[in-house]
Design a protein around this motif. Structure first.
Motif, PDB file in Angstrom:
ATOM      1  N   VAL A 134     130.938  49.470  -9.366  1.00  0.00           N
ATOM      2  CA  VAL A 134     129.933  48.925  -8.605  1.00  0.00           C
ATOM      3  C   VAL A 134     129.631  49.181  -7.199  1.00  0.00           C
ATOM      4  N   ALA A 135     128.383  49.122  -6.257  1.00  0.00           N
ATOM      5  CA  ALA A 135     128.021  49.815  -4.974  1.00  0.00           C
ATOM      6  C   ALA A 135     126.863  48.599  -4.082  1.00  0.00           C
ATOM      7  N   TRP A 136     127.144  48.899  -3.270  1.00  0.00           N
ATOM      8  CA  TRP A 136     126.614  48.407  -2.128  1.00  0.00           C
ATOM      9  C   TRP A 136     126.181  49.681  -0.861  1.00  0.00           C
ATOM     10  N   LEU A 137     125.028  48.731  -0.088  1.00  0.00           N
ATOM     11  CA  LEU A 137     124.870  49.344   0.640  1.00  0.00           C
ATOM     12  C   LEU A 137     125.454  48.759   2.820  1.00  0.00           C
ATOM     13  N   GLY A 138     126.075  49.804   2.839  1.00  0.00           N
ATOM     14  CA  GLY A 138     127.071  49.755   4.745  1.00  0.00           C
ATOM     15  C   GLY A 138     125.953  50.081   5.469  1.00  0.00           C
ATOM     16  N   THR A 139     126.047  49.731   6.625  1.00  0.00           N
ATOM     17  CA  THR A 139     125.247  50.297   7.989  1.00  0.00           C
ATOM     18  C   THR A 139     125.897  51.196   9.108  1.00  0.00           C
ATOM     19  N   GLN A 140     125.648  51.474  10.482  1.00  0.00           N
ATOM     20  CA  GLN A 140     125.917  52.344  11.190  1.00  0.00           C
ATOM     21  C   GLN A 140     126.807  52.177  11.866  1.00  0.00           C
ATOM     22  N   GLU A 141     127.475  50.476  11.206  1.00  0.00           N
ATOM     23  CA  GLU A 141     128.731  49.586  12.651  1.00  0.00           C
ATOM     24  C   GLU A 141     129.937  49.969  11.413  1.00  0.00           C
ATOM     25  N   ARG A 142     131.009  49.847  12.236  1.00  0.00           N
ATOM     26  CA  ARG A 142     132.282  50.062  11.095  1.00  0.00           C
ATOM     27  C   ARG A 142     132.182  48.486  10.880  1.00  0.00           C
ATOM     28  N   ASN A 143     132.354  48.060  10.134  1.00  0.00           N
ATOM     29  CA  ASN A 143     132.551  46.263   9.340  1.00  0.00           C
ATOM     30  C   ASN A 143     133.585  46.809   8.483  1.00  0.00           C
ATOM     31  N   LYS A 144     134.351  44.854   8.354  1.00  0.00           N
ATOM     32  CA  LYS A 144     135.178  44.867   7.137  1.00  0.00           C
ATOM     33  C   LYS A 144     134.727  44.554   5.598  1.00  0.00           C
ATOM     34  N   TYR A 145     134.925  44.494   4.791  1.00  0.00           N
ATOM     35  CA  TYR A 145     134.350  44.518   3.459  1.00  0.00           C
ATOM     36  C   TYR A 145     134.815  43.961   2.589  1.00  0.00           C
ATOM     37  N   CYS A 146     135.080  42.133   1.849  1.00  0.00           N
ATOM     38  CA  CYS A 146     136.391  41.966   1.529  1.00  0.00           C
ATOM     39  C   CYS A 146     135.447  42.104  -0.261  1.00  0.00           C
ATOM     40  N   VAL A 147     135.857  42.382  -0.974  1.00  0.00           N
ATOM     41  CA  VAL A 147     135.525  42.141  -2.362  1.00  0.00           C
ATOM     42  C   VAL A 147     136.262  40.732  -3.520  1.00  0.00           C
ATOM     43  N   TYR A 148     135.733  40.194  -4.178  1.00  0.00           N
ATOM     44  CA  TYR A 148     135.552  38.740  -5.089  1.00  0.00           C
ATOM     45  C   TYR A 148     135.932  39.015  -6.211  1.00  0.00           C
ATOM     46  N   LYS A 149     135.780  37.771  -7.380  1.00  0.00           N
ATOM     47  CA  LYS A 149     136.493  38.248  -8.405  1.00  0.00           C
ATOM     48  C   LYS A 149     136.091  36.946  -8.639  1.00  0.00           C
ATOM     49  N   ARG A 150     135.908  36.366 -10.073  1.00  0.00           N
ATOM     50  CA  ARG A 150     135.677  34.649 -10.808  1.00  0.00           C
ATOM     51  C   ARG A 150     135.022  35.103 -11.991  1.00  0.00           C
ATOM     52  N   GLU A 151     135.992  35.102 -13.173  1.00  0.00           N
ATOM     53  CA  GLU A 151     135.291  34.791 -14.576  1.00  0.00           C
ATOM     54  C   GLU A 151     134.606  33.600 -14.289  1.00  0.00           C
ATOM     55  N   VAL A 152     133.633  33.791 -15.604  1.00  0.00           N
ATOM     56  CA  VAL A 152     132.959  32.496 -15.388  1.00  0.00           C
ATOM     57  C   VAL A 152     132.354  32.569 -17.209  1.00  0.00           C
ATOM     58  N   SER A 153     131.920  31.792 -17.057  1.00  0.00           N
ATOM     59  CA  SER A 153     131.430  31.154 -19.364  1.00  0.00           C
ATOM     60  C   SER A 153     130.702  32.160 -19.501  1.00  0.00           C
ATOM     61  N   GLU A 154     130.135  32.313 -21.412  1.00  0.00           N
ATOM     62  CA  GLU A 154     129.124  32.872 -21.278  1.00  0.00           C
ATOM     63  C   GLU A 154     127.756  32.187 -21.119  1.00  0.00           C
ATOM     64  N   SER A 155     128.200  30.894 -21.034  1.00  0.00           N
ATOM     65  CA  SER A 155     126.891  30.266 -20.702  1.00  0.00           C
ATOM     66  C   SER A 155     126.165  30.703 -19.289  1.00  0.00           C
ATOM     67  N   TYR A 156     126.941  30.919 -18.614  1.00  0.00           N
ATOM     68  CA  TYR A 156     126.697  31.177 -16.617  1.00  0.00           C
ATOM     69  C   TYR A 156     125.263  32.662 -16.567  1.00  0.00           C
ATOM     70  N   GLY A 157     124.879  31.903 -15.621  1.00  0.00           N
ATOM     71  CA  GLY A 157     123.630  32.185 -15.864  1.00  0.00           C
ATOM     72  C   GLY A 157     122.806  32.549 -14.573  1.00  0.00           C
ATOM     73  N   GLU A 158     121.755  32.533 -14.448  1.00  0.00           N
ATOM     74  CA  GLU A 158     120.913  33.356 -13.651  1.00  0.00           C
ATOM     75  C   GLU A 158     120.536  31.942 -12.280  1.00  0.00           C
ATOM     76  N   GLU A 159     120.732  31.129 -12.764  1.00  0.00           N
ATOM     77  CA  GLU A 159     120.157  29.739 -12.364  1.00  0.00           C
ATOM     78  C   GLU A 159     121.651  28.887 -11.848  1.00  0.00           C
ATOM     79  N   HIS A 160     122.952  28.867 -12.021  1.00  0.00           N
ATOM     80  CA  HIS A 160     123.644  28.721 -12.202  1.00  0.00           C
ATOM     81  C   HIS A 160     124.494  29.855 -10.693  1.00  0.00           C
ATOM     82  N   ARG A 161     124.452  30.995 -10.413  1.00  0.00           N
ATOM     83  CA  ARG A 161     123.936  32.041  -9.617  1.00  0.00           C
ATOM     84  C   ARG A 161     123.707  31.448  -8.300  1.00  0.00           C
TER      85      ARG A 161
END
Length: 624
Positions: free
Chosen positions: A523-550
């Motif tokens: 994956v990729a994401w945008l940053g800024t000119q300001e030095r910040n701390k970025y933390c990435v988290y993951k969570r397994e979800v069911s097959e029925s998990y969709g856009e509405e849940h998110r």
């Protein structure tokens, strides 16, 4: 060829002759005949049949009402009366008033209407009720003696029409009752003399609807529901959006067993004195069309609206200029119909307690109750009332401290007020608003003057020009979708590190489909000119998990501290002086094949406040 018709002599009794003269005068109040004209009636042969039909219809109608159906208390012929009630069409647009039935009429402004009825016996009870609907009316009731046969021979020889008219219309008669206003008013007499009664009605303000009821048997008819001894409508409970009403039941329903229902009318202008007045207000644009002025040409539009289809030859006589002017005319204007919310009528059956809902806070409303006899469709008005709904509960104003973050919770469709009063003089105020869920509306007033009004989604920073000793009132209005959570900070300090981290314009996370494997995603994401701390988290979800849940779980204010340690992937610092190159990528490994995962990226500011990027749903390959 003309056919001469001569009336036969000595065929009618004196009483019938007298009555016929009266009816002839009533039926021809607009006709005229030169003095000394012959008594013969000349009719073309081809029109004889139509003439006879018309004459039979006009004279038959009046004779039916005033001759056959003359009321003689207390021996009214109920069979004929019921036939009269069923066939109300015979009284349409007629100057004859039926006994024991309510009729509706329409008045053009300043154009009087006259109605007639005959009382044949002395000492007859009489009741006449007039109900104004749209405007105040002026009406008066007069009594004239029935014309008698002067010769006393009963020859049956009709007098000239003009002479008959003069006998009825020249004499003003005895005035019995007059009234001017918009109340439902009645004339009642327990012992009325025989004679010809004339009711004259006029509306001086505007075109108007009205209703008339007359009877010679008021004791037995009782068509209008009777009011209780206390006819007032009481307000028993009052809220911000509700009002509860109560009234005493009508004896017509509770004691006499008549079919009664109650109708409640709610509006913001005034009380109504009759149900037809309220209904007229509700259907202004459905009422009669505004009549053309005398002498005004009709156009095809007019005929179409009155139910007539003009033929092609109807307008050939008009000049080209007239036709062109008519074709360019706009349709006749209508009076605007009140909004549905401004006036409502609710019929509730035979209950005598009712709660009106969906009202506005701190608003005055007028309430009227009408008892309606569903058998006769005639109604009586209770004494209406009015009430002002309670004000909205005054909300507490939160005080903002300079440079401190304040958490704010707003109910669905609710609002909150914040106050910021800097202690020292200042040139500028920096306002941070972090909308954690849906967008919110932000309004800022400086010393009462509106200086900012914007919808905010995510994190926004505003610069406000300051003034010495200025005070700021901030209003936050929540979303219609659901409750809102915000973080708000106001500061007068220039420069220095900001409490909220800087965010790029696009806070989405991009997943590279071609780099997916059975155990990893990139994956990729945008940053800024300001030095910040970025933390990435993951969570397994069911097959029925969709856009509405998110979407429901998209709370940007929930930081990494709310996540399980097992869901943490990594944390890293990142920035770029060149915004076009401020992009970072990360490959997340250790995933299971064919599984779905929800990825979140948090950017943490210097003061520890964090903002979450938009969550991303990814899925590993099932077969590799």
């Amino acid at each position: 060829m003309n056919l001469t018709l001569r009336p036969s002599r000595n065929t009618l009794s004196p009483e019938t002759t007298s009555r016929k003269r009266t009816l002839s005068a009533l039926g021809n109040t607009t006709g005229s005949k030169p003095d000394g004209a012959a008594e013969e009636i000349h009719v073309p042969v081809f029109a004889f049949s139509s003439w006879m039909t018309w004459m039979c219809g006009c004279y038959g109608l009046v004779l039916l009402v005033l001759g056959v159906m003359g009321q003689k208390l207390p021996t009214r012929d109920e069979g004929l009366f019921q036939m009269q009630i069923r066939d109300k069409a015979q009284f349409h647009d007629s100057s004859v008033m039926p006994d024991g039935a309510e009729i509706s009429g329409y008045l053009f402004r300043d154009t009087p209407k006259r109605y007639y009825f005959v009382v044949e016996e002395d000492n007859t009870p009489l009741l006449v009720t007039v109900t104004p609907c749209d405007a105040p009316l002026e009406w008066r009731l007069t009594l004239q003696e029935l014309p008698e046969d002067r010769s006393g021979e009963g020859s049956g020889e009709p007098e000239p029409l003009e002479q008959q008219k003069q006998q009825v219309t020249a004499n003003e008669g005895t005035e019995l009752f007059t009234y001017k206003g918009n109340d439902v008013e009645s004339f009642i007499s327990t012992s009325s003399p025989s004679g010809l009664y004339q009711l004259e009605i006029i509306s001086t303000e505007k075109d108007s609807n009205f209703k008339i009821y007359s009877t010679t048997t008021p004791e037995s008819d009782q068509p209008y529901p009777e009011l209780p001894y206390d006819p007032r409508v009481d307000v028993t409970a009052l809220g911000r959006t509700t009002v509860t009403l109560a009234w005493k039941p009508t004896p017509t329903g509770s004691i006499m067993g008549q079919p009664i229902q109650y109708c409640v009318v709610i509006n913001k202008e005034h009380n109504f004195k009759s149900l037809c007045a309220a209904e007229a207000k509700m259907s202004l644009d459905d009422a009669f069309m505004i009549a053309p002025k005398p002498g005004r040409d009709f156009s095809p539009f007019d005929f179409a609206h009155f139910g007539f289809v003009p033929s092609e030859n109807d307008f050939k006589d008009r000049s080209l200029t007239t036709n062109r002017a008519l074709s360019n005319k706009m349709s006749r204007p209508y009076i605007p119909k009140p909004k549905v919310a401004d006036i409502q009528k609710i019929c509730i059956g035979n209950k005598n307690i009712f709660t009106v809902t969906d009202l506005k806070p701190d608003m005055q409303y007028y309430f009227d109750v009408f008892a309606v006899n569903t058998g006769t469709n005639m109604s009586t008005a209770y004494v209406g009332t009015f009430a002002r709904t309670k004000e909205e509960a005054k909300q507490k104003t939160l005080e903002l401290k300079d440079g401190k973050v304040t958490d704010v919770f707003i109910k669905r469709k609710g609002s909150k007020f914040l106050r910021f009063a800097p202690v020292s003089s200042h040139q500028r105020v920096t306002l941070f608003v972090h909308a954690c869920l849906d967008a919110v509306q932000v309004q800022v007033r400086r010393d009462g003057k509106l200086v900012l009004s914007q919808n905010v989604e995510g994190v926004r920073q505003f610069q406000l020009r300051g003034k010495p000793k200025a005070k700021y009132l901030i209003r936050l209005r929540g979303s219609r979708k659901g409750a809102s959570t915000l973080k708000v900070l106001a500061s007068t300090r220039a420069g220095g590190k900001q409490p909220f981290p800087a965010l790029p314009e696009d806070t989405r996370i991009k997943a590279f489909d071609k780099l997916r494997t059975c155990s990893s995603v990139t994956v990729a994401w945008l940053g800024t000119q300001e030095r910040n701390k970025y933390c990435v988290y993951k969570r397994e979800v069911s097959e029925s998990y969709g856009e509405e849940h998110r979407r429901r779980e998209q709370n940007q204010c929930a930081g990494p501290e709310s996540r399980r340690k097992s869901e943490k992937v990594l944390c890293k610092y990142f920035h770029s002086a060149n915004l076009q190159k401020a992009v970072t990528t990360e490959t997340i490994t250790g995933l299971e094949a064919g599984k779905s995962y929800l990825l979140d990226v948090y950017v943490v500011g210097h003061s520890g406040h964090s903002v979450k990027y938009q969550s991303k749903l990814v899925k590993t390959r099932k077969y590799c």
